[in-house]
Write an enzyme that holds these catalytic residues in place. Sequence first.
Site, PDB file in Angstrom:
ATOM      1  CE  LYS A  37       4.208   1.384  -3.179  1.00  0.00           C
ATOM      2  NZ  LYS A  37       5.270   2.131  -2.503  1.00  0.00           N
ATOM      3  CB  THR A  38      -0.796   4.949  -1.348  1.00  0.00           C
ATOM      4  OG1 THR A  38      -0.209   3.682  -1.045  1.00  0.00           O
ATOM      5  CG2 THR A  38      -2.184   4.989  -0.750  1.00  0.00           C
ATOM      6  CD  GLU A 104       1.002  -0.909   1.528  1.00  0.00           C
ATOM      7  OE1 GLU A 104       1.967  -1.621   1.142  1.00  0.00           O
ATOM      8  OE2 GLU A 104       1.147   0.247   1.974  1.00  0.00           O
TER       9      GLU A 104
END
Length: 209
Positions: A37-38, A104
């Site tokens: 994701k990051t 996040e």
Amino acid sequence: MQSSKAVIMALFSEDQTQETNRRGRIEIICGSMFSGKTEELIRRLKRAKFAKQKVEIFKPTVDSRYSQCDVVSHDKNYINSTPVDSSSSILLLASDVDVVGIDEAQFFDLGIVDVCNELANMGIRVIVAGLDMDFKGTPFGPIPHLCAIADEVSKVHAICVKCGQLALYSHRTVNCNKQVLLGETERYEPLCRKCYLKALKQQNTLKEA
Ligand SMILES: [Zn+2]
């Protein structure tokens, strides 16, 4: 049939017009731990920077795993970010930018939903990355709400450590019931649905024994 290139372009929003015409939109990148994701967030933000767009990145202060001021992926790729205590701070700090990145996002309050909408309505491209489920497989914080209001949702997957299929669960390998266990990435493993259910069954059998 669509070519694989077309599929990839749809999945990772390679649409050129987004990067050249300023247009408000909300993109969500969600998935389990170790799903990249990051990395995907950083990739999109770096591309925007290369296109000379003004980019601002935020993350909740609760996530201090690696660095207070950077968004860092598990493979140590990073981009400078501003830690904020609450979602409302993002609105105050994100004036005069083209793109806002939020990492996040599962740790933010529900106010993040209105914040993202407001930013997009102002013409800002908002790219949000976050965990879609906690270790129990329950939708995590504001992420399901963000998916509902997004222009585009990319669900990314890790690889199941047991069988090699696509994984969607972040299975916790230690016995702790708290939703948030920070700085403990080694205590999770990505599992597919079948292997996750099997692991839960085994844990329950151990508890009962
Ligand atoms: Zn599996």
